[in-house]
Design a protein around this motif. Structure first.
Motif, PDB file in Angstrom:
ATOM      1  N   GLY A  41       0.986  -1.305  -0.119  1.00 54.58           N
ATOM      2  CA  GLY A  41      -0.052   0.076  -0.078  1.00 54.58           C
ATOM      3  C   GLY A  41       0.797   1.257   0.074  1.00 54.58           C
ATOM      4  O   GLY A  41       0.420   2.405  -0.384  1.00 54.58           O
ATOM      5  N   VAL A  45      -1.698   4.681   2.352  1.00 52.56           N
ATOM      6  CA  VAL A  45      -2.633   3.924   3.364  1.00 52.56           C
ATOM      7  C   VAL A  45      -1.861   3.730   4.556  1.00 52.56           C
ATOM      8  O   VAL A  45      -2.293   3.691   5.632  1.00 52.56           O
ATOM      9  CB  VAL A  45      -2.784   2.647   2.885  1.00 52.56           C
ATOM     10  N   ASN A  46      -0.420   3.650   4.588  1.00 52.16           N
ATOM     11  CA  ASN A  46       0.357   3.262   5.926  1.00 52.16           C
ATOM     12  C   ASN A  46       0.803   4.481   6.636  1.00 52.16           C
ATOM     13  O   ASN A  46       0.716   4.492   7.913  1.00 52.16           O
ATOM     14  CB  ASN A  46       1.484   2.445   5.492  1.00 52.16           C
ATOM     15  N   VAL A  50      -4.549   8.108   4.940  1.00 55.25           N
ATOM     16  CA  VAL A  50      -5.329   7.678   5.562  1.00 55.25           C
ATOM     17  C   VAL A  50      -5.246   7.757   7.038  1.00 55.25           C
ATOM     18  O   VAL A  50      -5.960   8.303   7.794  1.00 55.25           O
ATOM     19  CB  VAL A  50      -5.383   5.931   5.284  1.00 55.25           C
ATOM     20  N   MET A  92      -7.008   1.492  12.134  1.00 58.04           N
ATOM     21  CA  MET A  92      -7.900   1.881  10.838  1.00 58.04           C
ATOM     22  C   MET A  92      -6.859   1.482   9.668  1.00 58.04           C
ATOM     23  O   MET A  92      -7.241   0.914   8.595  1.00 58.04           O
ATOM     24  CB  MET A  92      -8.057   3.229  11.109  1.00 58.04           C
ATOM     25  N   VAL A  93      -5.580   1.816   9.815  1.00 54.91           N
ATOM     26  CA  VAL A  93      -4.444   1.845   8.771  1.00 54.91           C
ATOM     27  C   VAL A  93      -4.447  -0.128   8.274  1.00 54.91           C
ATOM     28  O   VAL A  93      -4.534  -0.263   7.315  1.00 54.91           O
ATOM     29  CB  VAL A  93      -3.152   2.229   9.274  1.00 54.91           C
ATOM     30  N   LYS A  95      -6.733  -2.149   8.826  1.00 55.02           N
ATOM     31  CA  LYS A  95      -8.006  -2.483   8.027  1.00 55.02           C
ATOM     32  C   LYS A  95      -8.060  -1.885   6.756  1.00 55.02           C
ATOM     33  O   LYS A  95      -8.306  -2.963   5.813  1.00 55.02           O
ATOM     34  CB  LYS A  95      -9.398  -1.806   8.878  1.00 55.02           C
ATOM     35  N   PHE A  96      -7.677  -0.845   6.455  1.00 54.67           N
ATOM     36  CA  PHE A  96      -7.500  -0.261   5.167  1.00 54.67           C
ATOM     37  C   PHE A  96      -6.364  -1.232   4.363  1.00 54.67           C
ATOM     38  O   PHE A  96      -6.818  -1.577   3.227  1.00 54.67           O
ATOM     39  CB  PHE A  96      -7.220   0.963   5.017  1.00 54.67           C
ATOM     40  N   ARG A  97      -5.391  -1.402   4.902  1.00 53.21           N
ATOM     41  CA  ARG A  97      -4.282  -2.168   4.091  1.00 53.21           C
ATOM     42  C   ARG A  97      -4.783  -3.539   3.779  1.00 53.21           C
ATOM     43  O   ARG A  97      -4.462  -4.091   2.690  1.00 53.21           O
ATOM     44  CB  ARG A  97      -2.995  -2.253   5.016  1.00 53.21           C
ATOM     45  N   GLU A  99      -7.950  -4.465   3.608  1.00 53.34           N
ATOM     46  CA  GLU A  99      -9.112  -4.693   2.468  1.00 53.34           C
ATOM     47  C   GLU A  99      -8.835  -4.184   1.241  1.00 53.34           C
ATOM     48  O   GLU A  99      -9.138  -4.737   0.299  1.00 53.34           O
ATOM     49  CB  GLU A  99     -10.113  -3.721   3.228  1.00 53.34           C
ATOM     50  N   LYS A 100      -7.889  -3.104   1.140  1.00 58.43           N
ATOM     51  CA  LYS A 100      -7.568  -2.587  -0.116  1.00 58.43           C
ATOM     52  C   LYS A 100      -6.328  -2.894  -0.709  1.00 58.43           C
ATOM     53  O   LYS A 100      -6.085  -2.710  -2.008  1.00 58.43           O
ATOM     54  CB  LYS A 100      -7.345  -0.976  -0.077  1.00 58.43           C
ATOM     55  N   TYR A 101      -5.500  -3.692  -0.226  1.00 62.96           N
ATOM     56  CA  TYR A 101      -4.183  -4.089  -0.622  1.00 62.96           C
ATOM     57  C   TYR A 101      -3.922  -5.703  -0.577  1.00 62.96           C
ATOM     58  O   TYR A 101      -4.058  -6.461  -1.547  1.00 62.96           O
ATOM     59  CB  TYR A 101      -3.160  -3.338  -0.164  1.00 62.96           C
TER      60      TYR A 101
END
Length: 469
Positions: A41, A45-46, A50, A92-93, A95-97, A99-101
């Motif tokens: 990401g 995102v990291n 985000v 949150m980071v 989670k996004f990492r 889900e999105k990567y």
């Protein structure tokens, strides 16, 4: 095809790398992503968009509770746990990492993800983890890192970059930020709202020098009202420690000054991550900032080697452009296209409160190009919605071609400016005129009416209009 031979090898694991890999997968090309920096990401995102926006949102809630301006409502902040806010941001980071990567990777059947530091060992070969991999095409997307200015004693005294500033265990009582671009400005407001005494040190004559001057000057005023000390025209000369405090010495207007703080945040630009790539082996050209030199189609001077994102000399370094560049570079490399981006119509934003967003030419840029600017500025105080929500400090500015009325630039300082700029992107990109906006019917009451107000201001006194325009 041999196991270690690919159609495309992508060096890097951020937004542009993943966008290129997704497009390569759609084209059913055997692809490898080699990521040796941040986790999957990359920066956004990291340690970028985000997490910083999560902390800015927390600061906005704190500020709103104390400054909502609605009579009859009195709010009390019972607790402010800095560590818990940072912990939530880091969760949150993750989670996004995921889900999105990480989950996205699992569905890319033609893509192999490799952790490790890669470097060129031949024109069409890289070495990673002791193994040699070859490919027909390469994309360099290794991003950038924070600049470390040549300040005497800075390494001995210690500092943080945006990476560490998003993960601090303790909130600094006093914070100095060197550099007043988007990162410096956002962190200044963020930590000021968390209760730190913040000093923002800028080498140039104003913060965000490439922004629309009138609006940026207003933003600076608002930041100072919130307690941020802004010093411009500053050259930081040295850093030292005394009595468990850090001291920065600087000169401004020929006078010497000092600022005493707990922590120093470096936000003075970025340097491309090219040093370890051995680009001299294939002969890839880099500029004085170590950035890879590319043409409009993202090609380097070496056939079959491309580059995108923060590692390049391209005019904008944004998450949106990085992702789009990644998609286009895969098409160009693997399908023989020559697609590019019109960077003059790409918007950018600062996620302060109020936020700043811009697309197209500023007044200064229009004056430099055409020698004349047909520009109008409208205060948000004339917008009914701004008055309703008690957010009237904003401004919107528009520049048009003086003969045709074609919209050349729109600049907004307002709540959610990054969202409000979206229609203006289409207007600038499609070369619409102010008449196109005047003939439209925005929803009432909304902040989005600002675009119609500023278009009307070229022919009317908008302060004399009734509510629903």
């Amino acid at each position: 095809m041999l196991m270690n031979t690919y159609d495309l090898i992508i060096l890097g694991g951020g937004a542009s790398a993943f966008a290129a890999a997704i497009k390569a997968n759609e084209l059913r090309k055997k692809t490898a992503i080699i990521n040796g920096g941040l986790p999957a990401g990359g920066t956004c995102v990291n340690v970028g968009c985000v997490p910083s926006k999560a902390l800015l949102h927390a600061g906005e809630i704190l500020h709103m509770a104390k400054n909502h301006g609605v009579p009859g409502i009195e709010l009390e902040i019972k607790n402010f746990d800095f560590n818990k806010i940072v912990e939530d941001e880091l969760n949150m980071v993750e989670k996004f990492r995921n889900e999105k990567y990480e989950k996205v990777l699992k569905n890319l059947e033609h893509v192999t993800y490799i952790e490790g530091m890669a470097s060129f060992s031949d024109k069409k070969e890289v070495t990673v983890n002791g193994k040699k991999l070859t490919a027909e095409k390469f994309v360099i997307a290794t991003g950038s890192k924070a600049n470390i200015p040549p300040i005497e004693g800075i390494k001995e005294v210690g500092y943080v970059t945006h990476i560490e500033a998003l993960q601090l265990k303790e909130k600094p009582s006093e914070l100095a930020i060197i550099g007043a671009g988007p990162v410096g400005i956002e962190f200044a407001q963020m930590y000021a709202r968390f209760g730190s005494r913040v000093t923002l040190l800028q080498n140039g004559e104003r913060i965000l020098p490439h922004g629309e001057a009138e609006l940026i000057d207003r933003l600076a005023e608002l930041l100072e009202k919130e307690g941020v000390t802004i010093k411009t025209g500053v050259t930081v000369s040295s850093a030292r420690e005394e009595n468990d405090k850090k001291i920065l010495s600087y000169t401004a207007d020929g006078e010497v000054g000092e600022v005493v703080i707990d922590e120093i945040l470096l936000a003075a630009g970025k340097t491309a991550n090219t040093k370890s790539l051995n680009l001299d082996i294939p002969g890839v050209e880099i500029n004085e900032h170590q950035a890879v030199v590319v043409n409009n189609s993202f090609e380097t001077n070496v056939p079959d080697i491309y580059a995108v994102g923060d590692v390049t000399n391209l005019p904008l370094r944004l998450e949106t452009t990085a992702g789009h560049e990644g998609t286009l570079v895969a098409e160009n490399a693997l399908s023989g296209h020559s697609k590019n981006i019109d960077y003059d119509t790409v918007p950018y934003a600062i996620f302060t409160d109020p936020g700043y967003a811009s697309v197209g030419l500023t007044e200064d840029a229009q004056m430099q190009r055409d020698g004349v600017c047909a520009c109008r500025t409208v205060p948000f105080a004339v917008l009914p919605k701004a008055g309703i929500i008690r957010k009237t400090e904003g401004l919107i500015k528009m520049g048009i071609h003086p003969k045709t009325g074609v919209i050349l630039g729109v600049h907004i300082l307002a709540p959610n400016a990054a969202d409000l700029i979206a229609p203006a992107v289409v207007l600038v990109k499609n070369q619409n005129t102010i008449d196109d906006i005047i003939d439209s019917e925005p929803v009432f009451p909304t902040l989005s009416e600002a675009t119609k107000y500023v278009a009307l201001s070229f022919t009317k006194d908008v302060s004399q209009l009734s509510c629903c325009i």
